[in-house]
Every structure is written in C-alpha cells, then in structure tokens.
Scaffold this active site. Sequence first.
Site, short mmCIF file in Angstrom:
data_model
loop_
_atom_site.label_atom_id
_atom_site.label_comp_id
_atom_site.label_asym_id
_atom_site.label_seq_id
_atom_site.Cartn_x
_atom_site.Cartn_y
_atom_site.Cartn_z
N CYS A 85 74.90 -111.32 22.22
CA CYS A 85 74.29 -112.28 22.08
C CYS A 85 75.01 -113.65 22.17
CB CYS A 85 73.54 -112.34 20.76
SG CYS A 85 72.05 -113.45 20.57
N HIS A 202 70.99 -106.86 20.70
CA HIS A 202 71.87 -106.48 19.67
C HIS A 202 72.05 -105.09 19.48
CE1 HIS A 202 72.79 -110.45 17.72
NE2 HIS A 202 71.86 -110.78 18.36
N GLU A 204 74.25 -103.33 17.82
CA GLU A 204 74.75 -103.08 16.52
C GLU A 204 73.80 -103.01 15.62
OE1 GLU A 204 74.63 -107.63 16.34
OE2 GLU A 204 74.78 -106.01 17.79
#
Length: 225
Positions: A85, A202, A204
């Site tokens: 990002c 994303h 994560e």
Amino acid sequence: MTVAVLQFGGSNCDRDTVQALADLGIDAELVWHEDGLPADTAGIVVPGGFSYGDYLRAGAMAARSPIMEDVKAAAEDGTPVLGICNGAQIGCEASLTPGAFTTNRSARFQCEHVHVRIENADTPFTRAYDEGEVIELPIAHGEGRFEIDDAELADLEADDRVLFRYCDEDGETSDDANPNGSKHNVAGVLGDHDHVAVLMPHPERVSLADIGPTDGRGVLRGFAD
C-alpha cells in the site's frame, strides 16, 4: 536474522505486519527510518499507512529518507523487499519498482475486499500459490491506481513482472473488477529482481486465522524461504 519493518511518521500498518510475520514464526522488528537497517536484516517490509500525511503525493517524502538508499543497496545484494500500500507508493517513488500509484478513478478513498489473480507464481511472495489462482485481499487507499506508460507496461508484461491483477472471483479481468482504475488491472509488480515487489492490497490484514480469512498469508511466507 530478522525482517525489518520500516516506520515513518504516519505508518499505521507496521505493527500489524510484525504480528502477521510473528504468527508465521518469522522474527521481525520495527525499525524507525532514522535508525538504519539492523546488521542482521534478512528481509524488509515497507508497510502501509500515510507517511508524512501523503503531502506532495503519497510516498514521495518517505522515499527520500536516507534509509531507502540502504533498502535499495540491500535489495541489490539479494535481500527480499516487499512494499504494501503506502509502501508500494514509496517503492515506486524510490525507483525500486516501475510505474506510479496515483489517485483512484473514483477520486475517493476506498476500503473494501477485492479479488486478485496470481500472475507469476515463481517469486518468494507468490510461491505459496498457483499461477492463475484467485485470492481475496483488502484494499484501503485513495491513491492506488497503477499508472505506467504503454512501452514500459509492455516490457513489464513481457518480462513476467506483473505479480497480481484485480479480477472477479472467477479470475476474469474487467473494468468492473478493477476497483481503482489501474492500468491493465495491475495490483502488484516486481522490480528488476523477483525478490523485490510491491502491491496495493494488504496481505497482512488477512493472515491471522484468529480474526478471519488467511488468503494473504502466502505473500508474507516469502520471508521464511
């Protein structure tokens, strides 16, 4: 040996990334951008957030931090580097990867789950998947539209350096499946080496089984290889 997760003023996904890596059994630590990379750095994540409030343009100021020269040197030496990002924006601004991420087609901040297709499964960050596999990842950005000139894009595609493309749940790319207007639905790309990558979604945020889906876990698993 540790994965350095960089922190700039405005980073806000740094601790999430450390937790996701730790859940995979990967040693990771937060590294403030003024402190330099630890001597035992075995991998680097440039995480999401809004470094320096996205002043000038997203990632422009962080990309000029001295630590990014260290990151580029480490990448040249073979250290895996992943920008997520805002980290993807920083990676492009620092010339780790080609192209640029700019204002969404909607001109709005977008926070939603999207589907992406694995375009190249022969990299540290995609070996856990099959080429053509579709995974679901969240996005949260206002400047996520990937732009690059046509000649550079042709080279990128010819060299198999497009890593992810936005698609529908069946793996079909279309304008409707492109959340931000990225050229050719590109969601993530490689730099000059397959161990240097950036992506706008994303991984994560979908890596911990305790809190939901784990489609992004394979991306971070690249640091365990």
